[in-house]
Design a protein around this motif. Structure first.
Motif, PDB file in Angstrom:
ATOM      1  N   ASP A   1       5.235  -0.094   4.451  1.00  0.00           N
ATOM      2  CA  ASP A   1       4.882  -1.066   5.480  1.00  0.00           C
ATOM      3  C   ASP A   1       3.691  -1.868   4.956  1.00  0.00           C
ATOM      4  O   ASP A   1       2.699  -1.291   4.524  1.00  0.00           O
ATOM      5  N   GLY A   2       3.809  -3.152   4.972  1.00  0.00           N
ATOM      6  CA  GLY A   2       2.713  -4.000   4.514  1.00  0.00           C
ATOM      7  C   GLY A   2       2.812  -4.315   3.035  1.00  0.00           C
ATOM      8  O   GLY A   2       3.855  -4.124   2.401  1.00  0.00           O
ATOM      9  N   TYR A   3       1.711  -4.800   2.508  1.00  0.00           N
ATOM     10  CA  TYR A   3       1.667  -5.239   1.114  1.00  0.00           C
ATOM     11  C   TYR A   3       1.253  -4.113   0.172  1.00  0.00           C
ATOM     12  O   TYR A   3       0.434  -3.264   0.516  1.00  0.00           O
ATOM     13  N   TYR A   4       1.814  -4.148  -1.012  1.00  0.00           N
ATOM     14  CA  TYR A   4       1.436  -3.228  -2.083  1.00  0.00           C
ATOM     15  C   TYR A   4       0.332  -3.889  -2.900  1.00  0.00           C
ATOM     16  O   TYR A   4       0.489  -5.010  -3.376  1.00  0.00           O
TER      17      TYR A   4
ATOM     18  N   ASP B  20       6.301  -8.442   1.597  1.00  0.00           N
ATOM     19  CA  ASP B  20       6.813  -7.242   2.259  1.00  0.00           C
ATOM     20  C   ASP B  20       8.260  -7.488   2.681  1.00  0.00           C
ATOM     21  O   ASP B  20       8.779  -8.601   2.554  1.00  0.00           O
TER      22      ASP B  20
ATOM     23  N   ILE C 166       6.381  -6.228  -4.560  1.00  0.00           N
ATOM     24  CA  ILE C 166       6.914  -5.762  -3.282  1.00  0.00           C
ATOM     25  C   ILE C 166       7.188  -4.263  -3.412  1.00  0.00           C
ATOM     26  O   ILE C 166       7.533  -3.789  -4.496  1.00  0.00           O
TER      27      ILE C 166
END
Length: 144
Positions: free
Chosen positions: A83-86, A108, A79
């Motif tokens: 904004d959004g996924y890593y 997220d 995490i």
């Protein structure tokens, strides 16, 4: 991995992100790796003024587990304060693939979770095939 384990992993990754050391507005990331015996290890971003010495959260979590004698892993949760996924970078994905971390739990701060296989985010991986003691070299086998 069942939902309860994934939830615990994401919560540990969220806790780890609080300890992230970032420089120059870099992304703070938290990670939690699940060893095959059920032990969880967390890690966070550790930046450095010399970029080559910076550590990713996933590398920190894996290093903690490896230094504790773990060699088999079921998954990792990630995490970040974005904004959004890593999605881990190429070297981190290779690190995870070398230790056969198959499932990557992407989370997220909105509460969304997606589970992907390492092969879905890394089309090619190299695995250490065997050590050649005659000339102190490793032979690598590229897989698709």
């Amino acid at each position: 991995m069942n939902y309860d384990i994934m939830d615990t992993m994401v919560r540990m990754a969220m806790e780890a992100i609080r300890n992230a050391y970032t420089l120059n507005n870099n992304i703070a990331v938290g990670a939690c790796v699940l060893s095959s015996d059920g032990t969880l290890y967390s890690g966070c971003t550790v930046d450095h003024s010399i970029p080559e010495l910076a550590l990713t959260a996933e590398a920190v979590a894996m290093a903690k587990a490896i230094s504790d004698g773990k060699r088999e892993f079921d998954g990792i949760a990630l995490i970040a304060d974005i904004d959004g996924y890593y999605i881990p970078d190429e070297s981190s994905r290779q690190f995870l693939a070398e230790f056969d971390v198959q499932e990557v739990v992407l989370a997220d701060f909105e509460g969304n979770i997606e589970v992907v296989k390492i092969d879905e985010i890394m089309p090619y991986k190299q695995r250490r095939k065997k050590y050649n003691s005659a000339n102190d070299t490793f032979l690598f086998d590229a897989e698709k």
